[in-house]
Design a protein around this motif. Structure first.
Motif, PDB file in Angstrom:
ATOM      1  N   TRP A   2      11.150  -5.712  -7.972  1.00 45.92           N
ATOM      2  CA  TRP A   2      11.386  -7.151  -7.947  1.00 45.92           C
ATOM      3  C   TRP A   2      11.963  -7.681  -9.264  1.00 45.92           C
ATOM      4  CZ3 TRP A   2       6.663  -4.716  -7.357  1.00 45.92           C
ATOM      5  CH2 TRP A   2       5.862  -4.664  -8.505  1.00 45.92           C
ATOM      6  N   GLN A  36       4.418  -6.835  -0.591  1.00 40.86           N
ATOM      7  CA  GLN A  36       5.249  -7.204  -1.737  1.00 40.86           C
ATOM      8  C   GLN A  36       6.557  -7.850  -1.281  1.00 40.86           C
ATOM      9  OE1 GLN A  36       5.502  -3.418  -3.738  1.00 40.86           O
ATOM     10  NE2 GLN A  36       3.849  -3.891  -5.152  1.00 40.86           N
ATOM     11  N   THR A  37       7.166  -7.296  -0.246  1.00 42.14           N
ATOM     12  CA  THR A  37       8.390  -7.916   0.263  1.00 42.14           C
ATOM     13  C   THR A  37       8.093  -9.268   0.903  1.00 42.14           C
ATOM     14  OG1 THR A  37       8.178  -6.646   2.335  1.00 42.14           O
ATOM     15  CG2 THR A  37       9.587  -5.726   0.613  1.00 42.14           C
ATOM     16  N   ASN A  67      -4.449  -8.204  -2.727  1.00 39.48           N
ATOM     17  CA  ASN A  67      -4.093  -8.495  -1.347  1.00 39.48           C
ATOM     18  C   ASN A  67      -5.079  -7.809  -0.399  1.00 39.48           C
ATOM     19  OD1 ASN A  67      -2.486  -7.547   1.261  1.00 39.48           O
ATOM     20  ND2 ASN A  67      -1.536  -9.426   0.513  1.00 39.48           N
ATOM     21  N   GLU A  77       3.868 -10.377  -8.324  1.00 36.05           N
ATOM     22  CA  GLU A  77       4.007  -9.129  -7.564  1.00 36.05           C
ATOM     23  C   GLU A  77       2.981  -8.064  -7.952  1.00 36.05           C
ATOM     24  OE1 GLU A  77       5.461  -8.311  -4.986  1.00 36.05           O
ATOM     25  OE2 GLU A  77       7.254  -9.508  -4.665  1.00 36.05           O
ATOM     26  N   ASP A 134       8.639  -1.483  -9.961  1.00 35.09           N
ATOM     27  CA  ASP A 134       8.835  -2.911 -10.212  1.00 35.09           C
ATOM     28  C   ASP A 134      10.217  -3.340  -9.727  1.00 35.09           C
ATOM     29  OD1 ASP A 134       6.378  -2.758 -11.390  1.00 35.09           O
ATOM     30  OD2 ASP A 134       7.118  -2.775 -13.435  1.00 35.09           O
ATOM     31  N   VAL A 162      -0.365  -8.028  -5.974  1.00 35.88           N
ATOM     32  CA  VAL A 162      -0.449  -7.673  -4.556  1.00 35.88           C
ATOM     33  C   VAL A 162      -1.213  -6.377  -4.358  1.00 35.88           C
ATOM     34  CG1 VAL A 162       0.900  -7.007  -2.527  1.00 35.88           C
ATOM     35  CG2 VAL A 162       1.630  -8.938  -3.935  1.00 35.88           C
ATOM     36  N   SER A 163      -0.905  -5.359  -5.170  1.00 32.71           N
ATOM     37  CA  SER A 163      -1.542  -4.050  -4.990  1.00 32.71           C
ATOM     38  C   SER A 163      -3.016  -4.066  -5.375  1.00 32.71           C
ATOM     39  CB  SER A 163      -0.806  -2.993  -5.821  1.00 32.71           C
ATOM     40  OG  SER A 163      -0.842  -3.328  -7.195  1.00 32.71           O
ATOM     41  N   THR A 212       1.410  -1.908   1.045  1.00 34.34           N
ATOM     42  CA  THR A 212       1.704  -2.511  -0.254  1.00 34.34           C
ATOM     43  C   THR A 212       3.139  -3.009  -0.305  1.00 34.34           C
ATOM     44  OG1 THR A 212       0.109  -1.021  -1.311  1.00 34.34           O
ATOM     45  CG2 THR A 212       1.686  -2.136  -2.739  1.00 34.34           C
TER      46      THR A 212
END
Length: 481
Positions: A57, A175-176, A76, A69, A55, A72-73, A171
């Motif tokens: 972020w 995420q970025t 996405n 966030e 984590d 996303v995994s 991933t």
């Protein structure tokens, strides 16, 4: 005579443990510096508990990042595609591993028939109905004498690990990308707040200029210029709505939603700028998933050389069958109807006019290409980190200067407006001071934005919270999802 089970097990182990042709894999050397150029002096690696975790972020202290966030995994689509590719690669390992063991099957057949006596007479008699059948178990096995199957397993396993690292890289990239979009959205909202404040200031300034124009103490052209300045600011404020909508749409897609499904309230508070422990360059080899992808591709190509070399050696196939066959069908399972067979095939290519040599040469060349790709990936990784560090260092210095510039510009604009009201300076001086204030504040906001983006980039270029230790752990990928 029955063969003891122990002897069978020993024989099987000897066959399975036969020689493996081709080179064993050793990771090639890659150029690794002792320290980063941008970090002065020797910098010790930070303790492992200080490195960014999964984590990562959370260090930005932004509630929207904390909310979106983790999605996303899971949602996405780029990550889902990479996950499916990883599952396919795992299945290929299972397929290759099965070739080490015998194939066992059971076949059975049965038939009922009646034939005529052969006479052309319409009243000819038929033979009695006859039945026949068989049931048979069979086993076939191609011993991996030269290691071709084991090299194939080695190749497929490395390919699966490369797919797993590709999943981690996808991933992290998404995420970025989400963090970047959220920062862009926050900066846009902050810019909207800045322009709204500017519009309010310009509106008040227009009121002052208009009053003086009515009183005849200023030229009508000054009123028109002040009104134009206000209208341009309003236009810029409206235009930011386009960028804001596009960032919201991009965020929705990154978390696997349709753009119309996601609404994000206005919030001009920028995320916190976190401190990122950098460590030493050698940690990049274990913490960047794209480097792990390149390294595992090398291992796969190295194993492919052994598969190609194994084609020079003969292949052996063993088979056996045991069962019963009887006609008529009655009494099929009697001992008298027992049938069996054993056999062995040896296959060796004598002349292929250079085909096998070409395959080996191609495999070796592919391996050398993968080595160059690995070393190039490592060099690019170091470049990425150095770029991020230099950007953060220089932008930090620029931010300190701009903080003072914003204070001076704000104070200067206020003084100029007051002096204009007092009649000691002309309109141009006051308007120029206001424009300078807005430009300086926007530049400072842009620097804050770039520092946040460079920090996201640095975390991504350091591998986020990923580690190569996770490779080969199929459960980890499923748990992460």
């Amino acid at each position: 005579m029955k063969i003891p089970h122990t002897a069978l097990a020993v024989s099987l182990a000897l066959l399975l443990g036969g020689c493996m042709v081709g080179p064993d894999y050793h990771r090639p050397q890659a150029p690794v510096a002792a320290q980063y150029k941008e970090l002065p002096g020797w910098t010790q690696a930070a303790p492992s508990d200080a490195t960014p975790k999964g984590d990562w972020w959370s260090g930005f202290n932004d509630p929207l990042l904390d909310q979106l966030e983790p999605q996303v995994s899971v949602s996405n689509q780029t990550v889902r595609q990479a996950y499916a590719n990883y599952q396919e690669a795992l299945a290929e390992v299972t397929v290759a591993r099965a070739s080490l063991f015998p194939t066992i099957g059971v076949t059975g057949s049965g038939s009922k028939s009646r034939t005529s006596s052969g006479s052309s007479s319409l009243n000819s008699n038929f033979h009695p109905i006859s039945t026949s059948g068989s049931v048979e178990g069979n086993i076939s096995w191609a011993p991996d004498l030269w290691g071709k199957v084991r090299r194939t397993i080695e190749e497929n396993k490395a390919t699966a690990e490369a797919s797993q690292a590709t999943l981690a890289n996808a991933t992290l990239s998404e995420q970025t990308a989400l963090a970047t979009a959220v920062i862009e959205l926050r900066v846009t909202d902050a810019n909207i707040d800045l322009l709204q404040k500017t519009v309010d200031a310009y509106t008040e300034f227009l009121r002052v200029v208009s009053n003086q124009g009515t009183a005849g103490t200023t030229a009508p052209s000054d009123v028109i210029s002040a009104r134009t300045q206000l209208e341009n600011a309003k236009s810029s404020l409206i235009a930011l709505g386009v960028a804001r909508a596009q960032y919201v749409h991009a965020i929705a897609v990154l978390v696997g939603k349709n753009p119309e499904e996601l609404d994000i309230a206005h919030n001009g508070t920028l995320p916190v700028l976190p401190d990122v422990p950098v460590g030493v360059p050698s940690t990049l080899l274990e913490r960047r998933p794209d480097i792990a992808v390149a390294e595992r591709q090398m291992a796969a190509q190295n194993a492919a050389v052994g598969v190609a070399i194994a084609a020079y050696y003969p292949s052996v196939s063993l088979s056996a069958a045991d069962g019963f066959s009887q006609s008529p069908l009655a009494g099929l399972l009697h001992l008298a109807n027992h049938v069996w067979s054993v056999g062995a095939d040896v296959d060796e290519t004598v002349f292929d006019f250079g085909a096998r040599h070409g395959e080996v040469t191609a495999a070796k060349s592919a391996y050398e290409a993968s080595v160059a790709n690995y070393r190039g990936t490592v060099l690019t990784a170091f470049q990425n980190v150095e770029d991020d560090l230099s950007g953060l260092r220089i932008l930090s210095q620029q931010a300190e200067v701009l903080d003072g510039a914003v204070k001076d510009a704000t104070q200067g604009a206020q003084i100029a407006v007051n002096e204009y009201q007092a009649g000691t300076v002309d309109y141009t001086t006051a308007a120029t001071a206001q424009v300078t204030q807005l430009s300086t504040e926007q530049t400072a906001l842009g620097v804050r934005q770039q520092r946040l983006l460079d920090t996201v980039s640095l975390i991504g270029d350091l591998g986020g919270g990923w580690s190569a230790d996770q490779l080969g752990d199929a459960k980890h990928a499923s748990k992460a999802r």
